[in-house]
Motif scaffolding. Structure first.
Motif, mmCIF file in Angstrom:
data_model
loop_
_atom_site.group_PDB
_atom_site.id
_atom_site.type_symbol
_atom_site.label_atom_id
_atom_site.label_comp_id
_atom_site.label_asym_id
_atom_site.label_seq_id
_atom_site.Cartn_x
_atom_site.Cartn_y
_atom_site.Cartn_z
ATOM 1 N N GLU A 78 -67.197 -57.250 -46.542
ATOM 2 C CA GLU A 78 -65.988 -56.679 -45.946
ATOM 3 C C GLU A 78 -66.330 -55.471 -45.071
ATOM 4 O OE1 GLU A 78 -61.491 -55.235 -47.217
ATOM 5 O OE2 GLU A 78 -63.009 -55.595 -48.754
ATOM 6 N N ARG A 79 -67.266 -54.654 -45.530
ATOM 7 C CA ARG A 79 -67.682 -53.515 -44.714
ATOM 8 C C ARG A 79 -68.314 -53.984 -43.404
ATOM 9 N NH1 ARG A 79 -69.273 -51.192 -49.768
ATOM 10 N NH2 ARG A 79 -71.465 -51.679 -49.388
ATOM 11 N N GLY A 80 -69.111 -55.050 -43.477
ATOM 12 C CA GLY A 80 -69.701 -55.589 -42.257
ATOM 13 C C GLY A 80 -68.663 -56.087 -41.283
ATOM 14 N N LEU A 81 -67.647 -56.738 -41.797
ATOM 15 C CA LEU A 81 -66.582 -57.223 -40.928
ATOM 16 C C LEU A 81 -65.767 -56.077 -40.343
ATOM 17 C CD1 LEU A 81 -65.513 -60.264 -43.079
ATOM 18 C CD2 LEU A 81 -66.477 -60.357 -40.783
ATOM 19 N N THR A 82 -65.576 -55.043 -41.134
ATOM 20 C CA THR A 82 -64.859 -53.875 -40.635
ATOM 21 C C THR A 82 -65.615 -53.231 -39.480
ATOM 22 O OG1 THR A 82 -63.865 -53.465 -42.801
ATOM 23 C CG2 THR A 82 -63.923 -51.622 -41.253
ATOM 24 N N LEU A 83 -66.937 -53.124 -39.629
ATOM 25 C CA LEU A 83 -67.746 -52.591 -38.533
ATOM 26 C C LEU A 83 -67.616 -53.456 -37.278
ATOM 27 C CD1 LEU A 83 -71.032 -51.619 -40.447
ATOM 28 C CD2 LEU A 83 -69.336 -50.048 -39.455
ATOM 29 N N ALA A 84 -67.630 -54.774 -37.462
ATOM 30 C CA ALA A 84 -67.501 -55.679 -36.330
ATOM 31 C C ALA A 84 -66.137 -55.531 -35.657
ATOM 32 C CB ALA A 84 -67.718 -57.115 -36.788
ATOM 33 N N TYR A 85 -65.122 -55.318 -36.447
ATOM 34 C CA TYR A 85 -63.789 -55.108 -35.889
ATOM 35 C C TYR A 85 -63.734 -53.808 -35.104
ATOM 36 C CZ TYR A 85 -58.772 -54.247 -35.642
ATOM 37 O OH TYR A 85 -57.503 -53.965 -35.200
ATOM 38 N N VAL A 140 -50.072 -62.436 -27.611
ATOM 39 C CA VAL A 140 -50.759 -61.840 -28.756
ATOM 40 C C VAL A 140 -52.157 -62.386 -28.879
ATOM 41 C CG1 VAL A 140 -50.685 -61.487 -31.249
ATOM 42 C CG2 VAL A 140 -48.578 -61.491 -29.920
ATOM 43 N N LEU A 141 -52.320 -63.682 -28.587
ATOM 44 C CA LEU A 141 -53.658 -64.263 -28.620
ATOM 45 C C LEU A 141 -54.569 -63.563 -27.620
ATOM 46 C CD1 LEU A 141 -53.022 -68.085 -28.899
ATOM 47 C CD2 LEU A 141 -54.546 -66.748 -30.352
ATOM 48 N N ARG A 142 -54.021 -63.300 -26.444
ATOM 49 C CA ARG A 142 -54.873 -62.697 -25.413
ATOM 50 C C ARG A 142 -55.254 -61.272 -25.763
ATOM 51 N NH1 ARG A 142 -51.431 -65.924 -22.054
ATOM 52 N NH2 ARG A 142 -49.919 -64.229 -21.899
ATOM 53 N N ALA A 143 -54.408 -60.601 -26.524
ATOM 54 C CA ALA A 143 -54.698 -59.209 -26.867
ATOM 55 C C ALA A 143 -54.931 -59.040 -28.353
ATOM 56 C CB ALA A 143 -53.536 -58.329 -26.418
ATOM 57 N N VAL A 144 -55.370 -60.118 -28.969
ATOM 58 C CA VAL A 144 -55.377 -60.148 -30.439
ATOM 59 C C VAL A 144 -56.215 -59.024 -31.016
ATOM 60 C CG1 VAL A 144 -57.347 -61.694 -30.593
ATOM 61 C CG2 VAL A 144 -55.656 -61.684 -32.385
ATOM 62 N N GLY A 145 -55.615 -58.306 -31.965
ATOM 63 C CA GLY A 145 -56.341 -57.296 -32.699
ATOM 64 C C GLY A 145 -56.626 -57.841 -34.053
ATOM 65 N N MET A 146 -57.664 -58.575 -34.167
ATOM 66 C CA MET A 146 -57.806 -59.451 -35.320
ATOM 67 C C MET A 146 -58.706 -58.871 -36.376
ATOM 68 S SD MET A 146 -58.767 -63.380 -35.196
ATOM 69 C CE MET A 146 -58.757 -64.356 -36.658
ATOM 70 N N ILE A 147 -58.115 -58.656 -37.543
ATOM 71 C CA ILE A 147 -58.938 -58.271 -38.690
ATOM 72 C C ILE A 147 -59.048 -59.509 -39.528
ATOM 73 C CG2 ILE A 147 -59.128 -56.749 -40.666
ATOM 74 C CD1 ILE A 147 -57.197 -54.899 -39.314
ATOM 75 N N CYS A 148 -60.195 -59.991 -39.762
ATOM 76 C CA CYS A 148 -60.299 -61.252 -40.454
ATOM 77 C C CYS A 148 -61.330 -61.170 -41.542
ATOM 78 C CB CYS A 148 -60.751 -62.335 -39.523
ATOM 79 S SG CYS A 148 -59.468 -63.285 -38.817
ATOM 80 N N VAL A 149 -61.411 -62.048 -42.200
ATOM 81 C CA VAL A 149 -62.494 -62.608 -42.926
ATOM 82 C C VAL A 149 -63.337 -61.725 -43.769
ATOM 83 C CG1 VAL A 149 -64.584 -63.847 -42.757
ATOM 84 C CG2 VAL A 149 -62.779 -64.155 -41.109
ATOM 85 N N VAL A 150 -63.607 -62.171 -44.852
ATOM 86 C CA VAL A 150 -64.617 -61.570 -45.680
ATOM 87 C C VAL A 150 -65.330 -62.687 -46.368
ATOM 88 C CG1 VAL A 150 -65.086 -60.115 -47.597
ATOM 89 C CG2 VAL A 150 -63.261 -59.578 -46.051
ATOM 90 N N GLY A 172 -65.629 -53.964 -31.748
ATOM 91 C CA GLY A 172 -65.143 -54.976 -30.822
ATOM 92 C C GLY A 172 -65.839 -56.315 -30.895
ATOM 93 N N SER A 173 -66.907 -56.417 -31.685
ATOM 94 C CA SER A 173 -67.657 -57.679 -31.714
ATOM 95 C C SER A 173 -66.889 -58.782 -32.432
ATOM 96 C CB SER A 173 -69.032 -57.481 -32.354
ATOM 97 O OG SER A 173 -68.937 -56.937 -33.655
ATOM 98 N N PHE A 174 -66.048 -58.399 -33.375
ATOM 99 C CA PHE A 174 -65.243 -59.417 -34.046
ATOM 100 C C PHE A 174 -64.254 -60.043 -33.069
ATOM 101 C CE2 PHE A 174 -61.693 -61.062 -36.425
ATOM 102 C CZ PHE A 174 -62.300 -61.726 -37.464
ATOM 103 N N LEU A 175 -63.581 -59.199 -32.281
ATOM 104 C CA LEU A 175 -62.633 -59.702 -31.293
ATOM 105 C C LEU A 175 -63.334 -60.566 -30.258
ATOM 106 C CD1 LEU A 175 -59.845 -59.799 -29.986
ATOM 107 C CD2 LEU A 175 -60.368 -57.617 -28.891
ATOM 108 N N THR A 176 -64.528 -60.139 -29.848
ATOM 109 C CA THR A 176 -65.299 -60.934 -28.890
ATOM 110 C C THR A 176 -65.636 -62.303 -29.462
ATOM 111 O OG1 THR A 176 -66.245 -58.956 -27.880
ATOM 112 C CG2 THR A 176 -67.450 -61.022 -27.573
#
Length: 310
Positions: free
Chosen positions: A248-255, A10-20, A258-262
């Motif tokens: 939160e909108r900025g983080l959603t865009l990053a998610y 899961v870490l390797r393929a993490v689909g991570m929604i995080c942070v605000v 793909g930049s959040f995952l990166t």
């Protein structure tokens, strides 16, 4: 105890929604909420807790990077700075509640905090904060290698930071815990007053490395992982919901792009965890979190790395 066989994939393929995170204009002596400044106006001044006076605070690098990512996605001009004074966990919460000294904190969440402050209910590390490895004295590895059950672990004494929710979570499971100021944790462990210092899997290696010269007798324990449903949120004052939505909108865009995952996969602590921790082979001891709010417990399962333990 069964291993954490689901963890590494899961870490390797993490689909991570995080942070605000949050930003707020600061007027002298107080941190107050404000709308995002249009182009041409003064940048947002974001004040977060200074948790250490020992130079760069490694605990702050990951959440601050997420804050920058979110604000950059929204095109917000901003200035980040730590509080003038060093403050512990409890003081940071009190300062945010009062609207003084800071306008943003990140902290392990509890139902009580979520009632008093404005929580942004996205786990910053997708539950990794609740995966605890142990810092121990190197000479004690055999003692920990013999730990097989929760009852075995109850025979040893942990140390945690004063005001950390982990203290109450572990004590509720019958684990002996001493609570001290953060700057004392490593010293009391090295001198044998306690047996182990649990730290989250994502931060333990970087944190210990920054202190290894001062505490050469300490190491990361090799065989165990303590797991409970727990993570950090960003918190603002109740009045700061508008700013929280912007970030939160900025983080959603990053998610979405793909930049959040990166960012997550390239964070030094995460890379170190994947390379060194060998989480799949560790014995997993799971305990509940009685401090968790119903709202946090009801979050979508994909917010959590391996689902919530009981």
């Amino acid at each position: 105890m069964r291993g954490t066989s689901r963890l590494a994939p899961v870490l390797r393929a993490v689909g991570m929604i995080c942070v605000v995170v949050l930003a707020a204009l600061v007027v002298p002596g107080r941190a107050q909420a404000a709308d995002v400044a249009p182009d041409g106006e003064a940048p947002l001044r974001i004040v977060y807790p200074r948790y250490s006076d020992e130079g760069e605070d490694t605990r702050s690098l990951y959440p601050l990077g997420l804050l920058r990512l979110a604000l950059d996605k929204m095109g917000v001009r901003y200035e980040l700075r730590p509080s003038e004074k060093v403050m512990g966990h409890s003081r940071a919460i009190a300062a945010l509640r009062a609207g003084a000294e800071v306008n943003l904190i990140w902290a392990g969440t509890t139902a009580e905090m979520e009632g008093e402050l404005n929580p942004i209910r996205m786990p910053l590390t997708q539950g990794l904060l609740g995966h605890r490895l142990f810092i121990i004295r190197k000479v004690d590895q055999d003692r920990f290698s013999a730990v097989r059950t929760l009852e075995d672990l109850r025979q040893l004494t942990a140390v945690q930071g004063m005001g950390w929710p982990d203290v109450d979570i572990m004590r509720a499971a019958g684990l002996p815990v001493e609570a001290l100021r953060y700057e004392l944790l490593y010293s009391v462990l090295q001198h044998g007053r306690v047996d182990y210092l649990p730290r989250s899997a994502y931060e333990i290696y970087g944190e210990l490395a920054s202190r290894q010269a001062a505490f050469p007798e300490l190491a990361v324990e090799k065989s165990l992982v303590l797991v409970y449903p727990f993570d950090m949120y960003f918190f603002t004052r109740k009045e700061d919901t508008a700013l929280a939505r912007v970030v939160e909108r900025g983080l959603t865009l990053a998610y979405q792009d793909g930049s959040f995952l990166t960012y997550f996969k390239n964070a030094p602590y995460i890379r170190q965890l994947l390379a060194t921790a060998e989480l799949e082979g560790r014995r997993r001891i799971a305990i509940p979190n009685p401090l968790q709010s119903p709202e946090t417990a009801a979050l979508p399962s994909n917010y959590w790395l391996v689902g919530q333990p009981p």
